[in-house]
Design an enzyme around this catalytic site. Structure first.
Site, PDB file in Angstrom:
ATOM      1  N   ASP A  69       0.814  -1.211   0.000  1.00 15.59           N
ATOM      2  CA  ASP A  69       0.000   0.000   0.000  1.00 15.59           C
ATOM      3  C   ASP A  69       0.853   1.269   0.000  1.00 15.59           C
ATOM      4  O   ASP A  69       2.076   1.214   0.135  1.00 15.59           O
ATOM      5  CB  ASP A  69      -0.970  -0.012   1.200  1.00 15.59           C
ATOM      6  CG  ASP A  69      -0.275  -0.356   2.525  1.00 15.59           C
ATOM      7  OD1 ASP A  69       0.963  -0.341   2.574  1.00 15.59           O
ATOM      8  OD2 ASP A  69      -0.992  -0.619   3.500  1.00 15.59           O
ATOM      9  N   ASN A 137      -7.864  -2.274  14.167  1.00 17.24           N
ATOM     10  CA  ASN A 137      -9.249  -2.619  13.820  1.00 17.24           C
ATOM     11  C   ASN A 137      -9.321  -3.823  12.877  1.00 17.24           C
ATOM     12  O   ASN A 137     -10.361  -4.075  12.274  1.00 17.24           O
ATOM     13  CB  ASN A 137      -9.971  -1.407  13.211  1.00 17.24           C
ATOM     14  CG  ASN A 137      -9.337  -0.919  11.916  1.00 17.24           C
ATOM     15  OD1 ASN A 137      -8.435  -1.564  11.369  1.00 17.24           O
ATOM     16  ND2 ASN A 137      -9.798   0.214  11.416  1.00 17.24           N
ATOM     17  N   HIS A 139      -7.512  -4.291  10.106  1.00 16.32           N
ATOM     18  CA  HIS A 139      -7.230  -4.069   8.682  1.00 16.32           C
ATOM     19  C   HIS A 139      -5.922  -4.732   8.260  1.00 16.32           C
ATOM     20  O   HIS A 139      -5.001  -4.891   9.058  1.00 16.32           O
ATOM     21  CB  HIS A 139      -7.295  -2.584   8.300  1.00 16.32           C
ATOM     22  CG  HIS A 139      -6.173  -1.711   8.744  1.00 16.32           C
ATOM     23  ND1 HIS A 139      -6.357  -0.602   9.528  1.00 16.32           N
ATOM     24  CD2 HIS A 139      -4.844  -1.742   8.481  1.00 16.32           C
ATOM     25  CE1 HIS A 139      -5.199  -0.007   9.726  1.00 16.32           C
ATOM     26  NE2 HIS A 139      -4.253  -0.672   9.107  1.00 16.32           N
ATOM     27  N   GLU A 144      -9.801  -1.556   5.111  1.00 18.11           N
ATOM     28  CA  GLU A 144     -10.488  -1.265   6.364  1.00 18.11           C
ATOM     29  C   GLU A 144     -11.703  -2.180   6.540  1.00 18.11           C
ATOM     30  O   GLU A 144     -12.176  -2.788   5.575  1.00 18.11           O
ATOM     31  CB  GLU A 144     -10.958   0.196   6.366  1.00 18.11           C
ATOM     32  CG  GLU A 144      -9.819   1.214   6.326  1.00 18.11           C
ATOM     33  CD  GLU A 144      -9.185   1.477   7.700  1.00 18.11           C
ATOM     34  OE1 GLU A 144      -9.192   0.573   8.562  1.00 18.11           O
ATOM     35  OE2 GLU A 144      -8.667   2.593   7.891  1.00 18.11           O
TER      36      GLU A 144
HETATM   37  C1  GLP Z   1      -0.788   0.677   8.564  1.00 17.24           C
HETATM   38  C2  GLP Z   1      -0.410  -0.145   7.337  1.00 17.24           C
HETATM   39  C3  GLP Z   1      -0.615  -1.611   7.564  1.00 17.24           C
HETATM   40  C4  GLP Z   1       0.011  -2.010   8.877  1.00 17.24           C
HETATM   41  C5  GLP Z   1      -0.673  -1.287  10.019  1.00 17.24           C
HETATM   42  C6  GLP Z   1      -0.070  -1.612  11.365  1.00 17.24           C
HETATM   43  O1  GLP Z   1      -2.082   1.121   8.561  1.00 17.24           O
HETATM   44  N1  GLP Z   1      -1.115   0.237   6.157  1.00 17.24           N
HETATM   45  O2  GLP Z   1      -0.067  -2.338   6.484  1.00 17.24           O
HETATM   46  O3  GLP Z   1      -0.084  -3.387   9.056  1.00 17.24           O
HETATM   47  O4  GLP Z   1      -0.555   0.096   9.817  1.00 17.24           O
HETATM   48  O5  GLP Z   1       1.061  -0.838  11.576  1.00 17.24           O
HETATM   49  P1  GLP Z   1       2.069  -1.029  12.740  1.00 17.24           P
HETATM   50  O6  GLP Z   1       2.891  -2.230  12.362  1.00 17.24           O
HETATM   51  O7  GLP Z   1       2.913   0.213  12.755  1.00 17.24           O
HETATM   52  O8  GLP Z   1       1.299  -1.228  13.976  1.00 17.24           O
END
Ligand code: GLP
Length: 244
Positions: A69, A137, A139, A144
């Site tokens: 992403d 949440n 995702h 989402e």
């Molecule tokens: C973001 C990314 C996700 C990731 C999530 C968790 O929203 N788009 O791909 O898994 O955050 O991030 P973190 O690993 O910093 O908790």
């Protein structure tokens, strides 16, 4: 269900276990396609990959990568972009070739065309492994709650919770982009193997819903219960709400 669960004491052990999985893929198939992810969860794994490349010469010269992403509106010149993150945390420190690196372009003039381009690219690049983190949440990528399981690359309006969670990387909440472009859930599920890493108490509800909850679009990660080969590596805090 074929989720293989590994619970580790802490973030470092989580990253070490994840590295074992990644190293097995890269050494058994030197031209593997790696689906990669951003966020704080995979940074320890990326450090292990870099250290191993430097110490043992593990090569990525034939490896191809596809990232999950990107924020809409951000490009390589922004240190908050995912293309910047990936170069800073991994690509600049291993021998992967720039032409083999793929991310959705958050600054494309026509974002619908960019979604179609990325989906077409993914159709030619089945991931040997897709690395994932998980949002609080549930995702995955930026898909989402409510995203159809059949989705391919799409533009997402980020939920307030996601923008707040990610605000720690920005100067203020206002600077967090409102939209993102993400590989869809069907694109994630197409990977031969899924490697999901999560740590910390704020992920415990999402991990419980993913593993023990119903398979529902309200928890995008729950679809992984239907994938044939998932390795889920979580620290004790993220595992703390699992019933067994
Ligand atoms: C973001 C990314 C996700 C990731 C999530 C968790 O929203 N788009 O791909 O898994 O955050 O991030 P973190 O690993 O910093 O908790």
């Amino acid at each position: 269900m074929s989720i293989k669960l590994i619970v580790t004491k802490n973030y470092q052990e989580m990253s070490d276990e994840a590295f074992k999985v990644m190293k097995e893929v890269v050494t058994s198939k030197p031209d593997a396609i790696l689906g990669l992810a951003t966020g704080s969860s995979p940074i320890g794994l990326y450090k292990n990959m870099i250290n191993d490349h430097v110490a043992n010469g593990t090569s990525y010269s034939k490896i191809k990568t596809v990232n999950l992403d990107e924020y809409v509106g951000l490009g390589a010149e922004s240190d908050q972009s995912y293309v910047y993150f990936m170069h800073d945390n991994l690509f600049n420190h291993i021998d992967v070739k720039e032409e083999n690196v793929n991310l959705p372009n958050g600054k494309a003039a026509d974002m619908d065309a960019e979604c179609a381009r990325y989906t077409a690219l993914l159709a030619t690049m089945q991931q040997d492994v897709q690395l994932l983190g998980i949002g609080a949440n549930g995702h995955i990528g930026f898909n989402e709650p409510g995203t159809p399981f059949a989705s391919t690359t799409n533009i997402v309006k980020l939920k307030d919770k996601t923008r707040q969670d990610n605000a720690r990387f920005f100067a203020s909440l206002d600077e967090v982009p409102t939209h993102a472009i993400t590989m869809g859930i069907a694109n994630v599920m197409n990977a031969k193997k899924i490697l999901l890493v999560a740590n910390g108490k704020n992920k415990a509800d999402a991990i419980k819903a993913m593993v023990e909850g119903p398979v529902t679009e309200e928890c995008p990660a729950s679809i992984l219960q239907r994938h044939a080969d998932v390795v889920l590596i979580v620290d004790e805090d993220a595992a703390s709400k699992l019933s067994k």
